[in-house]
Design a protein around this motif. Sequence first.
Motif, mmCIF file in Angstrom:
data_model
loop_
_atom_site.group_PDB
_atom_site.id
_atom_site.type_symbol
_atom_site.label_atom_id
_atom_site.label_comp_id
_atom_site.label_asym_id
_atom_site.label_seq_id
_atom_site.Cartn_x
_atom_site.Cartn_y
_atom_site.Cartn_z
ATOM 1 N N UNK A 1 0.526 -1.391 -0.388
ATOM 2 C CA UNK A 1 0.143 -0.196 -0.031
ATOM 3 C C UNK A 1 0.905 1.736 -0.135
ATOM 4 N N UNK A 2 1.672 0.975 0.716
ATOM 5 C CA UNK A 2 2.885 2.125 1.073
ATOM 6 C C UNK A 2 3.284 2.831 -0.904
ATOM 7 N N UNK A 3 4.087 1.768 -1.181
ATOM 8 C CA UNK A 3 4.014 1.890 -2.494
ATOM 9 C C UNK A 3 3.521 1.873 -3.868
ATOM 10 N N UNK A 4 2.352 1.581 -3.001
ATOM 11 C CA UNK A 4 1.300 1.826 -4.849
ATOM 12 C C UNK A 4 1.371 3.755 -4.221
ATOM 13 N N UNK A 5 0.912 4.004 -2.898
ATOM 14 C CA UNK A 5 0.368 5.427 -2.283
ATOM 15 C C UNK A 5 2.271 5.859 -3.191
ATOM 16 N N UNK A 6 2.951 5.975 -2.897
ATOM 17 C CA UNK A 6 4.054 6.516 -3.461
ATOM 18 C C UNK A 6 4.322 7.021 -4.352
ATOM 19 N N UNK A 7 4.147 5.261 -5.394
ATOM 20 C CA UNK A 7 3.585 5.327 -6.829
ATOM 21 C C UNK A 7 3.029 5.854 -7.170
ATOM 22 N N UNK A 8 1.814 6.426 -6.860
ATOM 23 C CA UNK A 8 0.461 7.443 -7.590
ATOM 24 C C UNK A 8 1.141 9.000 -7.066
ATOM 25 N N UNK A 9 2.047 9.050 -6.226
ATOM 26 C CA UNK A 9 2.005 10.743 -6.151
ATOM 27 C C UNK A 9 3.406 10.870 -6.806
ATOM 28 N N UNK A 10 4.526 10.159 -7.000
ATOM 29 C CA UNK A 10 4.993 10.310 -8.579
ATOM 30 C C UNK A 10 4.546 10.537 -9.947
ATOM 31 N N UNK A 11 3.292 9.580 -9.956
ATOM 32 C CA UNK A 11 2.301 9.744 -11.750
ATOM 33 C C UNK A 11 2.173 11.202 -11.242
ATOM 34 N N UNK A 12 1.628 11.221 -10.188
ATOM 35 C CA UNK A 12 0.794 12.862 -10.300
ATOM 36 C C UNK A 12 1.689 14.309 -10.194
ATOM 37 N N UNK A 13 3.005 13.857 -9.477
ATOM 38 C CA UNK A 13 4.121 15.114 -9.776
ATOM 39 C C UNK A 13 4.370 14.842 -11.666
ATOM 40 N N UNK A 14 4.153 14.181 -11.983
ATOM 41 C CA UNK A 14 4.446 14.023 -13.422
ATOM 42 C C UNK A 14 3.465 13.876 -14.421
ATOM 43 N N UNK A 15 2.413 14.516 -13.929
ATOM 44 C CA UNK A 15 0.979 15.092 -14.727
ATOM 45 C C UNK A 15 -0.050 13.467 -15.423
ATOM 46 N N UNK A 16 0.756 12.495 -14.667
ATOM 47 C CA UNK A 16 -0.115 10.889 -14.946
ATOM 48 C C UNK A 16 -0.817 10.919 -13.938
ATOM 49 N N UNK A 17 -1.841 9.431 -14.005
ATOM 50 C CA UNK A 17 -2.843 8.990 -12.850
ATOM 51 C C UNK A 17 -2.804 7.669 -13.359
ATOM 52 N N UNK A 18 -3.864 6.924 -12.406
ATOM 53 C CA UNK A 18 -3.430 5.561 -13.171
ATOM 54 C C UNK A 18 -4.604 5.524 -13.944
#
Length: 117
Positions: free
Chosen positions: A68-85
């Motif tokens: 869950x922590x990994x998924x969360x931080x991966x989603x933060x990374x995607x968001x930072x790069x203007x991407x999402x799930x």
Amino acid sequence: MDDLLTALDKVLAERKSASPDSSYVASLNAEGLNKILEKVGEEATEVILAAKDTGANGDTEALVNEVADLWFHTLVMLSHLDLNHQDVLKVLDARMGLSGLAEKAARKGHNAASKGS
């Protein structure tokens, strides 16, 4: 579940421009991509260690929490790069029904072709 991910995407997008002292996500975004990537790497390592422990003792709680922590931080990374799930789900959807070996071979062919361009 998609509703949860969509809601999380919205929160992450809102916090990109928030004051760094207002939330953890805002502080990560303020520190920049390298800090976010550091967190993704740290969480990936913790997943590996928790999986090894789960393999040894059968206790899955720590593993699920670390994923869950990994998924969360991966989603933060995607968001930072203007991407999402949704961007990731589109790729996974396109791969459905393909054998893993065929999909991997197709990616190698695509990557070789794009390097030659």
